[in-house]
Design a protein around this motif. Sequence first.
Motif, mmCIF file in Angstrom:
data_model
loop_
_atom_site.group_PDB
_atom_site.id
_atom_site.type_symbol
_atom_site.label_atom_id
_atom_site.label_comp_id
_atom_site.label_asym_id
_atom_site.label_seq_id
_atom_site.Cartn_x
_atom_site.Cartn_y
_atom_site.Cartn_z
ATOM 1 N N ASP A 129 0.874 -1.142 0.010
ATOM 2 C CA ASP A 129 -0.096 -0.085 -0.030
ATOM 3 C C ASP A 129 0.688 1.445 -0.195
ATOM 4 O OD1 ASP A 129 1.211 -0.091 2.612
ATOM 5 O OD2 ASP A 129 -0.909 -0.181 3.568
ATOM 6 N N GLY A 130 2.245 1.131 -0.158
ATOM 7 C CA GLY A 130 3.170 2.242 -0.318
ATOM 8 C C GLY A 130 3.538 2.804 0.835
ATOM 9 N N GLU A 131 3.408 2.256 2.182
ATOM 10 C CA GLU A 131 3.795 2.416 3.364
ATOM 11 C C GLU A 131 5.322 2.142 3.501
ATOM 12 O OE1 GLU A 131 2.813 2.207 8.163
ATOM 13 O OE2 GLU A 131 1.580 1.080 6.696
ATOM 14 N N PHE A 132 5.934 3.030 4.176
ATOM 15 C CA PHE A 132 7.445 2.744 4.586
ATOM 16 C C PHE A 132 7.477 2.158 5.660
ATOM 17 C CE2 PHE A 132 11.687 3.347 6.258
ATOM 18 C CZ PHE A 132 12.314 2.947 5.454
ATOM 19 N N VAL A 133 8.009 0.696 5.874
ATOM 20 C CA VAL A 133 7.986 0.021 7.030
ATOM 21 C C VAL A 133 9.580 -0.819 7.326
ATOM 22 C CG1 VAL A 133 5.625 -0.740 6.773
ATOM 23 C CG2 VAL A 133 7.387 -2.241 5.609
ATOM 24 N N ARG A 134 9.804 -1.008 8.351
ATOM 25 C CA ARG A 134 11.133 -1.550 8.892
ATOM 26 C C ARG A 134 10.793 -2.403 9.988
ATOM 27 N NH1 ARG A 134 16.499 0.372 9.683
ATOM 28 N NH2 ARG A 134 17.426 -0.414 11.649
ATOM 29 N N TYR A 135 11.448 -3.665 9.760
ATOM 30 C CA TYR A 135 11.179 -4.804 10.753
ATOM 31 C C TYR A 135 12.541 -5.731 11.124
ATOM 32 C CZ TYR A 135 6.290 -4.803 8.980
ATOM 33 O OH TYR A 135 5.214 -4.393 8.440
ATOM 34 N N PRO A 136 12.400 -5.610 12.396
ATOM 35 C CA PRO A 136 13.620 -6.263 13.113
ATOM 36 C C PRO A 136 13.600 -7.971 12.359
ATOM 37 C CG PRO A 136 12.129 -6.146 14.753
ATOM 38 C CD PRO A 136 11.583 -5.260 13.561
ATOM 39 N N ILE A 137 14.909 -8.458 12.181
ATOM 40 C CA ILE A 137 14.855 -9.988 11.868
ATOM 41 C C ILE A 137 15.336 -10.949 13.112
ATOM 42 C CG2 ILE A 137 15.995 -11.601 10.362
ATOM 43 C CD1 ILE A 137 16.082 -9.039 8.450
ATOM 44 N N ALA A 138 14.754 -11.839 13.193
ATOM 45 C CA ALA A 138 14.967 -12.711 14.330
ATOM 46 C C ALA A 138 16.276 -13.475 13.942
ATOM 47 C CB ALA A 138 14.081 -13.744 14.614
ATOM 48 N N ARG A 139 17.342 -13.666 14.989
ATOM 49 C CA ARG A 139 18.438 -14.295 14.909
ATOM 50 C C ARG A 139 18.440 -15.689 14.123
ATOM 51 N NH1 ARG A 139 23.346 -12.891 16.979
ATOM 52 N NH2 ARG A 139 23.621 -15.017 17.441
ATOM 53 N N ASP A 140 17.279 -16.338 14.455
ATOM 54 C CA ASP A 140 17.312 -17.833 13.660
ATOM 55 C C ASP A 140 16.067 -17.622 12.402
ATOM 56 O OD1 ASP A 140 14.998 -17.118 15.479
ATOM 57 O OD2 ASP A 140 14.904 -19.141 16.481
ATOM 58 N N ALA A 141 16.180 -16.502 11.865
ATOM 59 C CA ALA A 141 14.886 -16.596 10.878
ATOM 60 C C ALA A 141 15.329 -17.166 9.893
ATOM 61 C CB ALA A 141 14.932 -15.050 10.378
ATOM 62 N N VAL A 142 14.237 -17.949 9.051
ATOM 63 C CA VAL A 142 14.451 -18.761 8.000
ATOM 64 C C VAL A 142 14.221 -18.102 6.486
ATOM 65 C CG1 VAL A 142 13.799 -21.109 6.886
ATOM 66 C CG2 VAL A 142 14.120 -20.635 9.406
ATOM 67 N N ILE A 143 15.035 -18.247 5.628
ATOM 68 C CA ILE A 143 14.979 -17.678 4.254
ATOM 69 C C ILE A 143 14.281 -19.005 3.343
ATOM 70 C CG2 ILE A 143 15.917 -16.903 2.142
ATOM 71 C CD1 ILE A 143 17.800 -15.497 3.907
ATOM 72 N N ILE A 144 13.126 -18.809 2.731
ATOM 73 C CA ILE A 144 12.814 -19.752 1.974
ATOM 74 C C ILE A 144 12.488 -19.459 0.396
ATOM 75 C CG2 ILE A 144 10.462 -21.396 1.553
ATOM 76 C CD1 ILE A 144 9.852 -20.285 4.530
ATOM 77 N N GLU A 145 13.429 -20.288 -0.158
ATOM 78 C CA GLU A 145 13.388 -19.769 -1.753
ATOM 79 C C GLU A 145 13.273 -21.056 -2.473
ATOM 80 O OE1 GLU A 145 15.921 -17.337 -4.940
ATOM 81 O OE2 GLU A 145 16.884 -17.789 -2.814
ATOM 82 N N LYS A 146 12.159 -21.270 -3.304
ATOM 83 C CA LYS A 146 11.987 -22.485 -4.195
ATOM 84 C C LYS A 146 11.932 -23.799 -3.327
ATOM 85 C CE LYS A 146 14.491 -20.382 -8.095
ATOM 86 N NZ LYS A 146 15.522 -20.446 -9.106
ATOM 87 N N GLY A 147 11.033 -23.625 -2.198
ATOM 88 C CA GLY A 147 11.009 -24.689 -1.321
ATOM 89 C C GLY A 147 12.025 -25.019 -0.365
ATOM 90 N N GLN A 148 13.454 -24.399 -0.565
ATOM 91 C CA GLN A 148 14.333 -24.677 0.199
ATOM 92 C C GLN A 148 14.555 -23.929 1.342
ATOM 93 O OE1 GLN A 148 16.518 -27.275 -0.264
ATOM 94 N NE2 GLN A 148 15.380 -28.159 -1.945
ATOM 95 N N GLU A 149 14.576 -24.082 2.738
ATOM 96 C CA GLU A 149 14.927 -23.298 3.783
ATOM 97 C C GLU A 149 16.177 -23.263 4.215
ATOM 98 O OE1 GLU A 149 12.358 -24.743 6.919
ATOM 99 O OE2 GLU A 149 10.431 -24.593 5.835
ATOM 100 N N THR A 150 16.640 -21.903 4.363
ATOM 101 C CA THR A 150 18.085 -21.787 5.033
ATOM 102 C C THR A 150 17.953 -20.637 6.167
ATOM 103 O OG1 THR A 150 18.824 -21.936 2.618
ATOM 104 C CG2 THR A 150 20.311 -21.116 4.311
ATOM 105 N N ILE A 151 18.546 -21.318 7.231
ATOM 106 C CA ILE A 151 18.592 -20.452 8.343
ATOM 107 C C ILE A 151 19.623 -19.173 7.978
ATOM 108 C CG2 ILE A 151 19.085 -20.268 11.024
ATOM 109 C CD1 ILE A 151 18.365 -23.395 11.041
#
Length: 421
Positions: A129-151
């Motif tokens: 909706d065009g709003e500028f946002v900022r979020y902290p990322i957890a130390r154990d966050a997971v990146i999910i790309e093409k079904g593959q998960e990477t911490i």
Amino acid sequence: METVIAFIIVFGSLVFFHELGHFLFAKKAGIMVREFAIGFGPKIIGITKGETIYTIRLLPLGGYVRMAGEDFDTVELLPGYRVGLYIGQTGEVEKLYLNQNISNPDILFMETEKSDLDKELYIEGYSDDGEFVRYPIARDAVIIEKGQETIIAPYDRQFESKPLASRAMTIFAGPLFNFILSFLIFLTIGLLQGVPTNEPVITEVQSSGAAYEGGMQDGDYVKEVNDTPISTWTEFAEIIQKHPGEQLSFLVERNGDLVKLHVVPATIEEAGQKFGQIGVLYTSPVEKNALKAVVFGADQTWTWFKRIFELLGMLVTGKFTIDALSGPVGIYKATEEVAQYGVYNLMHWAAILSINLGIMNLLPLPALDGGRLLFFLFEAIRGKPIDKQKEGMVHFVGIVLLMILMIVVTWNDIQRFFFSS
């Protein structure tokens, strides 16, 4: 089939222990280990436990421990990149979805403006909706790309963030564990089979040898040679070898009596050198003693370490040529021959191979553990690391040269074992 199983067990154990050294010391240093792999190439089996995937791969040519922060491990979200975010109850991003179209009201999509997945751990940009946002990322966050998960790996969990001593020890631990494995194998042999006493007792006198002509008999216990006291078979054998063609006087114990004998060792010439031989066979008596088994394990490990290092020196000085080297094919054929003589001989062979693998990996060559340790030495001297791109290029060239050497050695093995007349 038995040879294949023996080769898999021997070679697999060597590689496993080597990589286990890297793995354990990486964990001790707080480094995230992405993968613990036995073999290279396509994955056959993969089991994920915690933050590490344990895999067995198709090509049995080695293994590796992939640590966070090494080449090809980083994820960079460029400005304009569209990502989906799952925000947890703490307000931190717990999952980042890349290159995926997801219809889920719990997933917030945004166009990335700026992010840091290493140190500050945040992501900011513009929502749909065009709003500028900022979020902290957890130390154990997971990146999910093409079904593959990477911490994700915060910088303090990456290899390069650790002190020089921790990084060096993590790399050195691979060869170190090969030496430890060798000691454990020799120790096991000593405990199960017994420790050779090395007593100078003649096991068998050959009927065509100089010892037979001199009156020596089976079971004779050698007490002296040329009035020099003898306490071990090694001392006895060395004296014989050093006096070809010379008459030697022996004092032996036979059935409780002392007998004087005179023997002239035959002269044997090999590789341009002459040595004496009297024609006796020897099988050392053994005893089972836990403490002596420990000493035996350490002594055998050190003895073979010196022998292999000496052979390596002969290769460098040109006394051996590249034709003397063996690769996986040569090791397979040697394992096939050794396995025919029983499990203890196979264990002995595995221990020698483990020492050899440890020494070879410590050579200061690019792409090997020794090459990486050499760069750490430069870093210690300079007070700062070598440029990563330059170091990476050196290791790349090293890998190419090692692959070429492996191809040459393998071809030599194939010709030696399958096409020689």
